[in-house]
Design a protein around this motif. Structure first.
Motif, PDB file in Angstrom:
ATOM      1  N   GLU A   1      41.601  28.761  46.192  1.00 17.76           N
ATOM      2  CA  GLU A   1      42.029  27.905  45.566  1.00 17.76           C
ATOM      3  C   GLU A   1      43.286  27.932  44.675  1.00 17.76           C
ATOM      4  O   GLU A   1      43.702  29.906  43.827  1.00 17.76           O
ATOM      5  N   GLU A   2      44.773  26.987  44.953  1.00 20.14           N
ATOM      6  CA  GLU A   2      45.456  28.523  44.178  1.00 20.14           C
ATOM      7  C   GLU A   2      45.841  28.147  42.882  1.00 20.14           C
ATOM      8  O   GLU A   2      45.606  26.882  42.374  1.00 20.14           O
ATOM      9  N   ILE A   3      45.926  29.120  42.274  1.00 26.46           N
ATOM     10  CA  ILE A   3      45.639  28.660  40.967  1.00 26.46           C
ATOM     11  C   ILE A   3      46.964  29.343  40.441  1.00 26.46           C
ATOM     12  O   ILE A   3      47.869  30.447  40.623  1.00 26.46           O
ATOM     13  N   TYR A   4      47.402  29.068  38.866  1.00 28.87           N
ATOM     14  CA  TYR A   4      48.553  29.787  38.523  1.00 28.87           C
ATOM     15  C   TYR A   4      48.418  29.853  36.995  1.00 28.87           C
ATOM     16  O   TYR A   4      47.596  29.727  35.943  1.00 28.87           O
ATOM     17  N   ALA A   5      49.175  31.416  36.770  1.00 24.62           N
ATOM     18  CA  ALA A   5      49.470  32.146  35.474  1.00 24.62           C
ATOM     19  C   ALA A   5      50.161  31.744  34.267  1.00 24.62           C
ATOM     20  O   ALA A   5      51.840  31.788  35.034  1.00 24.62           O
ATOM     21  N   LYS A   6      50.429  32.138  32.834  1.00 24.02           N
ATOM     22  CA  LYS A   6      50.970  31.667  31.949  1.00 24.02           C
ATOM     23  C   LYS A   6      50.828  33.190  31.099  1.00 24.02           C
ATOM     24  O   LYS A   6      49.948  32.692  30.643  1.00 24.02           O
TER      25      LYS A   6
ATOM     26  N   GLU B   1      32.922  38.735  30.266  1.00 29.17           N
ATOM     27  CA  GLU B   1      33.988  40.157  30.115  1.00 29.17           C
ATOM     28  C   GLU B   1      34.409  40.843  31.540  1.00 29.17           C
ATOM     29  O   GLU B   1      35.362  41.486  30.916  1.00 29.17           O
ATOM     30  N   ASP B   2      33.547  41.022  32.505  1.00 31.81           N
ATOM     31  CA  ASP B   2      34.343  42.330  33.279  1.00 31.81           C
ATOM     32  C   ASP B   2      35.536  41.585  33.991  1.00 31.81           C
ATOM     33  O   ASP B   2      35.554  42.071  34.630  1.00 31.81           O
ATOM     34  N   GLY B   3      35.942  39.996  33.476  1.00 34.52           N
ATOM     35  CA  GLY B   3      37.250  39.629  33.999  1.00 34.52           C
ATOM     36  C   GLY B   3      37.455  39.137  34.970  1.00 34.52           C
ATOM     37  O   GLY B   3      38.298  38.479  35.696  1.00 34.52           O
ATOM     38  N   SER B   4      36.282  38.833  34.962  1.00 28.42           N
ATOM     39  CA  SER B   4      35.889  38.032  37.010  1.00 28.42           C
ATOM     40  C   SER B   4      36.163  36.174  36.295  1.00 28.42           C
ATOM     41  O   SER B   4      35.042  35.443  35.354  1.00 28.42           O
TER      42      SER B   4
ATOM     43  N   LEU C   1      25.462  34.036  49.093  1.00 30.45           N
ATOM     44  CA  LEU C   1      26.949  34.371  49.127  1.00 30.45           C
ATOM     45  C   LEU C   1      28.129  35.129  48.299  1.00 30.45           C
ATOM     46  O   LEU C   1      28.015  34.208  47.125  1.00 30.45           O
ATOM     47  N   PHE C   2      28.460  36.067  48.124  1.00 29.25           N
ATOM     48  CA  PHE C   2      29.636  36.411  47.120  1.00 29.25           C
ATOM     49  C   PHE C   2      31.069  36.227  48.533  1.00 29.25           C
ATOM     50  O   PHE C   2      31.232  37.491  48.597  1.00 29.25           O
ATOM     51  N   HIS C   3      32.182  35.722  48.070  1.00 33.73           N
ATOM     52  CA  HIS C   3      33.256  35.758  48.206  1.00 33.73           C
ATOM     53  C   HIS C   3      34.642  36.022  47.636  1.00 33.73           C
ATOM     54  O   HIS C   3      34.741  35.035  46.561  1.00 33.73           O
ATOM     55  N   GLN C   4      35.506  37.076  48.475  1.00 28.67           N
ATOM     56  CA  GLN C   4      36.915  37.415  47.461  1.00 28.67           C
ATOM     57  C   GLN C   4      37.659  37.816  48.308  1.00 28.67           C
ATOM     58  O   GLN C   4      37.049  38.974  48.789  1.00 28.67           O
ATOM     59  N   GLY C   5      38.360  36.852  48.478  1.00 31.61           N
ATOM     60  CA  GLY C   5      39.443  37.552  50.355  1.00 31.61           C
ATOM     61  C   GLY C   5      38.496  38.012  50.395  1.00 31.61           C
ATOM     62  O   GLY C   5      38.149  36.866  52.072  1.00 31.61           O
ATOM     63  N   GLY C   6      38.435  38.548  52.103  1.00 30.37           N
ATOM     64  CA  GLY C   6      37.248  38.798  52.889  1.00 30.37           C
ATOM     65  C   GLY C   6      35.779  39.388  53.012  1.00 30.37           C
ATOM     66  O   GLY C   6      35.411  39.844  53.932  1.00 30.37           O
ATOM     67  N   ARG C   7      35.930  39.649  51.408  1.00 34.55           N
ATOM     68  CA  ARG C   7      34.685  40.638  51.243  1.00 34.55           C
ATOM     69  C   ARG C   7      33.502  39.337  51.473  1.00 34.55           C
ATOM     70  O   ARG C   7      33.692  38.485  50.280  1.00 34.55           O
ATOM     71  N   THR C   8      32.291  39.997  51.304  1.00 35.70           N
ATOM     72  CA  THR C   8      31.433  39.137  51.321  1.00 35.70           C
ATOM     73  C   THR C   8      30.212  39.837  51.112  1.00 35.70           C
ATOM     74  O   THR C   8      29.943  41.070  51.903  1.00 35.70           O
ATOM     75  N   SER C   9      29.865  39.852  49.584  1.00 30.15           N
ATOM     76  CA  SER C   9      28.498  40.335  49.737  1.00 30.15           C
ATOM     77  C   SER C   9      27.085  39.675  48.887  1.00 30.15           C
ATOM     78  O   SER C   9      27.555  38.781  48.954  1.00 30.15           O
ATOM     79  N   THR C  10      26.151  40.173  49.396  1.00 34.17           N
ATOM     80  CA  THR C  10      25.131  39.007  49.341  1.00 34.17           C
ATOM     81  C   THR C  10      24.200  40.138  47.968  1.00 34.17           C
ATOM     82  O   THR C  10      24.067  40.545  47.837  1.00 34.17           O
TER      83      THR C  10
ATOM     84  N   PRO D   1      43.236  36.283  41.213  1.00 33.57           N
ATOM     85  CA  PRO D   1      42.822  37.046  42.601  1.00 33.57           C
ATOM     86  C   PRO D   1      43.016  38.890  42.371  1.00 33.57           C
ATOM     87  O   PRO D   1      42.984  38.925  43.187  1.00 33.57           O
ATOM     88  N   SER D   2      42.604  39.047  41.029  1.00 31.69           N
ATOM     89  CA  SER D   2      42.373  39.773  41.031  1.00 31.69           C
ATOM     90  C   SER D   2      41.417  39.946  39.681  1.00 31.69           C
ATOM     91  O   SER D   2      41.723  39.330  38.877  1.00 31.69           O
ATOM     92  N   ARG D   3      41.081  41.217  39.112  1.00 36.42           N
ATOM     93  CA  ARG D   3      40.090  41.079  37.954  1.00 36.42           C
ATOM     94  C   ARG D   3      40.792  41.805  36.451  1.00 36.42           C
ATOM     95  O   ARG D   3      42.648  42.012  36.927  1.00 36.42           O
ATOM     96  N   THR D   4      41.220  41.325  35.422  1.00 36.83           N
ATOM     97  CA  THR D   4      41.713  40.602  34.597  1.00 36.83           C
ATOM     98  C   THR D   4      40.652  41.386  33.462  1.00 36.83           C
ATOM     99  O   THR D   4      39.683  42.052  33.456  1.00 36.83           O
TER     100      THR D   4
END
Length: 354
Positions: A2-7, A256-259, A275-284, A321-324
């Protein structure tokens, strides 16, 4: 994704909430409120998201969140709700009562509104029921809990749900005159603190909670005293959980882990494992089901109460888009989501389901 915008807003954001839309409105959310914490001066702020979504020449999103107004707030903002009210209750929560030489206030940790009723809970284990047109509390349960109450939500009028620091989910019925909960449900084992709670908007017996261990717990308050399912989720505390108000097969959590995660349990998802998706990575991810829903017609069972993880798939998507730093709060309304972080940023998307 999803498109997400930060300020970036130069203050740690503890709470974010959309301004509600009128029932049946075809408009999309435009205005949201934020509260800050752990700053020299804290504020409650009102923002407009304006127009954005088109890529500019630098590859970023056009537009910006516009600050409409703000007001200074004494102390950290622990929760936010929207209601038209002109009242202030200054001694709602306290360790030692007003009038005592050793008066000591206590943090108000959670608030929920169902116009005109307002319910607050606090670190003092107290529950208050206010009305928007009353100057004093309509009902107070002084010793509702011996531990900290972290969050509250309405189950159905006049019942509320609270979660506490020893892993308990309690149901309170304001029709009862006593000061005891009508039902107590709890996590087994280590009594992991629960930090957040939300009720399914259509099936009020379905409840989701998140706690200090990052696990997502799904409860059916009609039966048993333990969660129906425990889903391995975040790597640290889960601060908020929200069913989508009009599309509750979708659920959102932050940590708290930034996700910031989007959980999709809709029935049109193919039958695969969790399943978990982030970019091209998939984890069970692991799912553990506790209770048995046998002999109950499947059409009336929420997708969140499914007991066969091998056949029923939940798809999880990371929205940032990335952990914060810690993502402290989120809110969803229609296709829009807003969240706030300790990285002094507000993130907004208007395309949750695109």
């Amino acid at each position: 994704m999803e498109e997400i915008y930060a300020k970036f807003v130069s203050q740690k954001i503890s709470k974010t909430r959309w301004r509600p839309l009128p029932p049946g409105s075809l408009q999309t959310a435009e205005t949201f409120a934020t509260g800050s914490w752990d700053n020299e001066e804290n504020y409650v702020s009102l923002w407009s998201i304006g127009d954005f979504g088109n890529l500019d020449s630098d590859g970023g999103f056009e537009g910006d969140h516009q600050l409409l107004c703000d007001i200074r707030h004494h102390g950290d903002i622990m929760d936010l709700q929207t209601l038209s009210v002109n009242q202030q209750w200054t001694t709602a929560h306290y360790h030692t009562g007003p009038g005592s030489p050793s008066y000591s206030s206590a943090p108000c940790t959670g608030i929920v509104c169902n116009n005109p009723e307002i319910v607050t809970v606090g670190e003092d284990g107290r529950i208050n029921l206010f009305r928007a047109d009353h100057k004093e509390a309509v009902r107070t349960i002084d010793n509702a809990d011996s531990s900290t109450l972290h969050a509250v939500t309405f189950l159905r009028t006049p019942e509320i749900l609270t979660v506490n620091s020893i892993g308990q989910l309690k149901i309170w019925d304001f029709r009862q005159q006593g000061n005891e909960p009508s039902q107590i449900l709890s996590l087994t084992g280590d009594r992991v603190p629960l930090h957040c709670v939300d009720r399914h908007p259509n099936q009020q017996h379905v409840v989701a909670t998140g706690g200090q261990d990052g696990m997502l717990s799904i409860w059916d308050v009609r039966q048993g005293t333990m969660p129906v399912s425990l889903l391995k989720a975040h790597e640290a505390e889960m601060w908020e959980v929200h069913f989508h108000p009009s599309n509750p097969d979708h659920l959102f959590t932050c940590s708290e882990d930034g996700s910031l995660w989007h959980w999709d349990a809709s029935t049109d998802v193919p039958e695969k494992s969790l399943l978990f998706h982030q970019g091209g990575r998939t984890s069970t991810f692991l799912s553990h089901s506790i209770s048995n829903q046998a002999n109950v017609h499947q059409s009336v069972i929420s997708s969140w109460l499914s007991t066969d993880p091998a056949k029923d798939r939940i798809e999880i998507t990371s929205l940032l888009p990335s952990r914060t730093l810690s993502v402290n709060s989120l809110d969803v309304l229609g296709p829009c989501l807003v969240c706030g972080t300790d990285a002094e940023a507000i993130y907004v998307t208007r395309h949750l389901f695109s």
